[in-house]
Design a protein around this motif. Sequence first.
Motif, PDB file in Angstrom:
ATOM      1  N   LEU A  28     -18.540   1.136   6.784  1.00 27.92           N
ATOM      2  CA  LEU A  28     -18.124   0.028   5.916  1.00 27.92           C
ATOM      3  C   LEU A  28     -17.242  -0.958   6.658  1.00 27.92           C
ATOM      4  O   LEU A  28     -17.304  -2.158   6.420  1.00 27.92           O
ATOM      5  CB  LEU A  28     -17.363   0.547   4.696  1.00 27.92           C
ATOM      6  N   LEU A  29     -16.415  -0.445   7.555  1.00 28.22           N
ATOM      7  CA  LEU A  29     -15.485  -1.311   8.271  1.00 28.22           C
ATOM      8  C   LEU A  29     -16.215  -2.317   9.152  1.00 28.22           C
ATOM      9  O   LEU A  29     -15.673  -3.369   9.470  1.00 28.22           O
ATOM     10  CB  LEU A  29     -14.511  -0.465   9.101  1.00 28.22           C
ATOM     11  N   LYS A  30     -17.443  -2.014   9.520  1.00 26.55           N
ATOM     12  CA  LYS A  30     -18.243  -2.922  10.345  1.00 26.55           C
ATOM     13  C   LYS A  30     -19.133  -3.827   9.486  1.00 26.55           C
ATOM     14  O   LYS A  30     -19.577  -4.871   9.945  1.00 26.55           O
ATOM     15  CB  LYS A  30     -19.135  -2.116  11.297  1.00 26.55           C
ATOM     16  N   ARG A  31     -19.403  -3.419   8.245  1.00 29.43           N
ATOM     17  CA  ARG A  31     -20.403  -4.108   7.434  1.00 29.43           C
ATOM     18  C   ARG A  31     -19.827  -4.897   6.255  1.00 29.43           C
ATOM     19  O   ARG A  31     -20.549  -5.655   5.614  1.00 29.43           O
ATOM     20  CB  ARG A  31     -21.402  -3.083   6.898  1.00 29.43           C
ATOM     21  N   VAL A  32     -18.547  -4.701   5.952  1.00 28.73           N
ATOM     22  CA  VAL A  32     -17.948  -5.308   4.762  1.00 28.73           C
ATOM     23  C   VAL A  32     -16.814  -6.246   5.163  1.00 28.73           C
ATOM     24  O   VAL A  32     -16.025  -5.928   6.067  1.00 28.73           O
ATOM     25  CB  VAL A  32     -17.422  -4.203   3.813  1.00 28.73           C
ATOM     26  N   GLN A  33     -16.725  -7.397   4.504  1.00 32.29           N
ATOM     27  CA  GLN A  33     -15.644  -8.355   4.762  1.00 32.29           C
ATOM     28  C   GLN A  33     -14.278  -7.693   4.590  1.00 32.29           C
ATOM     29  O   GLN A  33     -14.073  -6.900   3.659  1.00 32.29           O
ATOM     30  CB  GLN A  33     -15.704  -9.511   3.779  1.00 32.29           C
ATOM     31  N   LEU A  34     -13.349  -8.082   5.452  1.00 30.60           N
ATOM     32  CA  LEU A  34     -12.003  -7.507   5.369  1.00 30.60           C
ATOM     33  C   LEU A  34     -11.324  -7.821   4.037  1.00 30.60           C
ATOM     34  O   LEU A  34     -10.532  -7.019   3.543  1.00 30.60           O
ATOM     35  CB  LEU A  34     -11.138  -7.992   6.536  1.00 30.60           C
ATOM     36  N   GLY A  35     -11.650  -8.945   3.443  1.00 37.61           N
ATOM     37  CA  GLY A  35     -11.068  -9.286   2.143  1.00 37.61           C
ATOM     38  C   GLY A  35     -11.438  -8.267   1.078  1.00 37.61           C
ATOM     39  O   GLY A  35     -10.608  -7.903   0.241  1.00 37.61           O
ATOM     40  N   HIS A  36     -12.687  -7.798   1.093  1.00 36.56           N
ATOM     41  CA  HIS A  36     -13.112  -6.777   0.130  1.00 36.56           C
ATOM     42  C   HIS A  36     -12.436  -5.440   0.427  1.00 36.56           C
ATOM     43  O   HIS A  36     -12.057  -4.709  -0.498  1.00 36.56           O
ATOM     44  CB  HIS A  36     -14.628  -6.603   0.150  1.00 36.56           C
ATOM     45  N   ILE A  37     -12.285  -5.117   1.697  1.00 38.43           N
ATOM     46  CA  ILE A  37     -11.623  -3.856   2.068  1.00 38.43           C
ATOM     47  C   ILE A  37     -10.154  -3.897   1.665  1.00 38.43           C
ATOM     48  O   ILE A  37      -9.625  -2.935   1.099  1.00 38.43           O
ATOM     49  CB  ILE A  37     -11.804  -3.558   3.567  1.00 38.43           C
ATOM     50  N   ALA A  38      -9.495  -5.025   1.909  1.00 41.08           N
ATOM     51  CA  ALA A  38      -8.086  -5.163   1.505  1.00 41.08           C
ATOM     52  C   ALA A  38      -7.955  -5.013  -0.015  1.00 41.08           C
ATOM     53  O   ALA A  38      -7.064  -4.297  -0.499  1.00 41.08           O
ATOM     54  CB  ALA A  38      -7.542  -6.521   1.955  1.00 41.08           C
ATOM     55  N   SER A  39      -8.850  -5.647  -0.756  1.00 41.94           N
ATOM     56  CA  SER A  39      -8.828  -5.535  -2.215  1.00 41.94           C
ATOM     57  C   SER A  39      -9.009  -4.081  -2.638  1.00 41.94           C
ATOM     58  O   SER A  39      -8.296  -3.588  -3.524  1.00 41.94           O
ATOM     59  CB  SER A  39      -9.934  -6.409  -2.812  1.00 41.94           C
ATOM     60  N   TYR A  40      -9.949  -3.391  -2.004  1.00 43.84           N
ATOM     61  CA  TYR A  40     -10.200  -1.975  -2.303  1.00 43.84           C
ATOM     62  C   TYR A  40      -8.949  -1.127  -2.057  1.00 43.84           C
ATOM     63  O   TYR A  40      -8.648  -0.221  -2.827  1.00 43.84           O
ATOM     64  CB  TYR A  40     -11.361  -1.471  -1.443  1.00 43.84           C
ATOM     65  N   LEU A  41      -8.226  -1.453  -0.991  1.00 45.51           N
ATOM     66  CA  LEU A  41      -7.008  -0.701  -0.653  1.00 45.51           C
ATOM     67  C   LEU A  41      -5.815  -1.123  -1.499  1.00 45.51           C
ATOM     68  O   LEU A  41      -4.767  -0.474  -1.480  1.00 45.51           O
ATOM     69  CB  LEU A  41      -6.676  -0.879   0.830  1.00 45.51           C
ATOM     70  N   GLY A  42      -5.954  -2.215  -2.232  1.00 45.78           N
ATOM     71  CA  GLY A  42      -4.870  -2.692  -3.093  1.00 45.78           C
ATOM     72  C   GLY A  42      -3.796  -3.439  -2.319  1.00 45.78           C
ATOM     73  O   GLY A  42      -2.630  -3.435  -2.714  1.00 45.78           O
ATOM     74  N   ILE A  43      -4.192  -4.104  -1.219  1.00 43.66           N
ATOM     75  CA  ILE A  43      -3.234  -4.819  -0.375  1.00 43.66           C
ATOM     76  C   ILE A  43      -3.802  -6.190  -0.021  1.00 43.66           C
ATOM     77  O   ILE A  43      -4.954  -6.491  -0.289  1.00 43.66           O
ATOM     78  CB  ILE A  43      -2.911  -4.029   0.922  1.00 43.66           C
ATOM     79  N   THR A  44      -2.975  -7.006   0.636  1.00 49.72           N
ATOM     80  CA  THR A  44      -3.433  -8.311   1.109  1.00 49.72           C
ATOM     81  C   THR A  44      -4.139  -8.143   2.448  1.00 49.72           C
ATOM     82  O   THR A  44      -3.988  -7.118   3.119  1.00 49.72           O
ATOM     83  CB  THR A  44      -2.248  -9.281   1.294  1.00 49.72           C
ATOM     84  N   GLN A  45      -4.865  -9.191   2.843  1.00 50.64           N
ATOM     85  CA  GLN A  45      -5.520  -9.159   4.148  1.00 50.64           C
ATOM     86  C   GLN A  45      -4.494  -9.107   5.273  1.00 50.64           C
ATOM     87  O   GLN A  45      -4.721  -8.478   6.305  1.00 50.64           O
ATOM     88  CB  GLN A  45      -6.433 -10.375   4.322  1.00 50.64           C
ATOM     89  N   VAL A  46      -3.347  -9.739   5.076  1.00 45.91           N
ATOM     90  CA  VAL A  46      -2.282  -9.713   6.087  1.00 45.91           C
ATOM     91  C   VAL A  46      -1.794  -8.281   6.279  1.00 45.91           C
ATOM     92  O   VAL A  46      -1.635  -7.806   7.407  1.00 45.91           O
ATOM     93  CB  VAL A  46      -1.113 -10.655   5.688  1.00 45.91           C
ATOM     94  N   SER A  47      -1.578  -7.567   5.174  1.00 47.25           N
ATOM     95  CA  SER A  47      -1.143  -6.170   5.270  1.00 47.25           C
ATOM     96  C   SER A  47      -2.215  -5.306   5.934  1.00 47.25           C
ATOM     97  O   SER A  47      -1.896  -4.423   6.736  1.00 47.25           O
ATOM     98  CB  SER A  47      -0.824  -5.606   3.886  1.00 47.25           C
ATOM     99  N   LEU A  48      -3.471  -5.562   5.619  1.00 51.38           N
ATOM    100  CA  LEU A  48      -4.559  -4.822   6.253  1.00 51.38           C
ATOM    101  C   LEU A  48      -4.574  -5.080   7.753  1.00 51.38           C
ATOM    102  O   LEU A  48      -4.735  -4.150   8.544  1.00 51.38           O
ATOM    103  CB  LEU A  48      -5.915  -5.200   5.633  1.00 51.38           C
ATOM    104  N   SER A  49      -4.361  -6.327   8.155  1.00 51.16           N
ATOM    105  CA  SER A  49      -4.315  -6.653   9.587  1.00 51.16           C
ATOM    106  C   SER A  49      -3.190  -5.889  10.276  1.00 51.16           C
ATOM    107  O   SER A  49      -3.344  -5.402  11.395  1.00 51.16           O
ATOM    108  CB  SER A  49      -4.130  -8.163   9.801  1.00 51.16           C
ATOM    109  N   ARG A  50      -2.037  -5.793   9.604  1.00 45.72           N
ATOM    110  CA  ARG A  50      -0.905  -5.030  10.150  1.00 45.72           C
ATOM    111  C   ARG A  50      -1.260  -3.552  10.328  1.00 45.72           C
ATOM    112  O   ARG A  50      -0.982  -2.960  11.348  1.00 45.72           O
ATOM    113  CB  ARG A  50       0.314  -5.164   9.233  1.00 45.72           C
ATOM    114  N   ILE A  51      -1.886  -2.977   9.318  1.00 41.38           N
ATOM    115  CA  ILE A  51      -2.277  -1.563   9.386  1.00 41.38           C
ATOM    116  C   ILE A  51      -3.254  -1.358  10.529  1.00 41.38           C
ATOM    117  O   ILE A  51      -3.100  -0.424  11.326  1.00 41.38           O
ATOM    118  CB  ILE A  51      -2.899  -1.114   8.046  1.00 41.38           C
ATOM    119  N   ARG A  52      -4.223  -2.241  10.655  1.00 41.24           N
ATOM    120  CA  ARG A  52      -5.222  -2.109  11.725  1.00 41.24           C
ATOM    121  C   ARG A  52      -4.571  -2.250  13.095  1.00 41.24           C
ATOM    122  O   ARG A  52      -4.923  -1.520  14.026  1.00 41.24           O
ATOM    123  CB  ARG A  52      -6.339  -3.140  11.541  1.00 41.24           C
ATOM    124  N   ALA A  53      -3.604  -3.162  13.235  1.00 44.75           N
ATOM    125  CA  ALA A  53      -2.907  -3.354  14.512  1.00 44.75           C
ATOM    126  C   ALA A  53      -2.074  -2.113  14.864  1.00 44.75           C
ATOM    127  O   ALA A  53      -2.049  -1.685  16.024  1.00 44.75           O
ATOM    128  CB  ALA A  53      -2.016  -4.592  14.445  1.00 44.75           C
TER     129      ALA A  53
END
Length: 187
Positions: A159-184
């Motif tokens: 999913l991480l390769k096939r789904v937009q990060l915005g949808h993944i962030a929404s699924y995790l209940g966080i913003t895209q900025v927070s998701l970027s931080r977690i990934r970093a």
Amino acid sequence: MSIDEILDRIYPLPESSKISLKESIKEVSYPKNFCLMEAGKFVPYVYFVKTGIVRAYASAEEKDITFWFGSEGEPVVSMKSYVENNPGYENIELLEPCEMYKLKTENLKKLYHEDIHIANWGRKFAERELVKTEELIISRQFKTALERYKDLMRDKPDLLKRVQLGHIASYLGITQVSLSRIRAEMK
């Protein structure tokens, strides 16, 4: 994924029962961004993903909240429609072009009365959907966003390769900025 593999993943059926069930199933294809199910509408079908990815979401305060992703081999069902014959809560959007297997709920319920093996298959199907829902609720209530992200990486790395990060962030209940931080942090 073949319909035989999908049906067997839920609960193995004797060949005669599987043939009866497959007679009610047809293959369909839909384009990317197609809305397979719409909140507030009754959906008289159960689908199984042959190829592609879908997401379930609800709209709240002018934004969509993704709460589930489905990919190859998984059922796509509005349980409210399936169980109660009422309009569902969720929207289901195709994130990729999808090939699916489509089964009319009315036909499935008829088969439950005719074949105990199919009835048992249906019970296992409903039980699996219940467990998925329970796991989702527990994850949302008791796990951090980082833990949910790690679970997603472990359980559905594609999913991480096939789904937009915005949808993944929404699924995790966080913003895209927070998701970027977690990934970093994880690199």
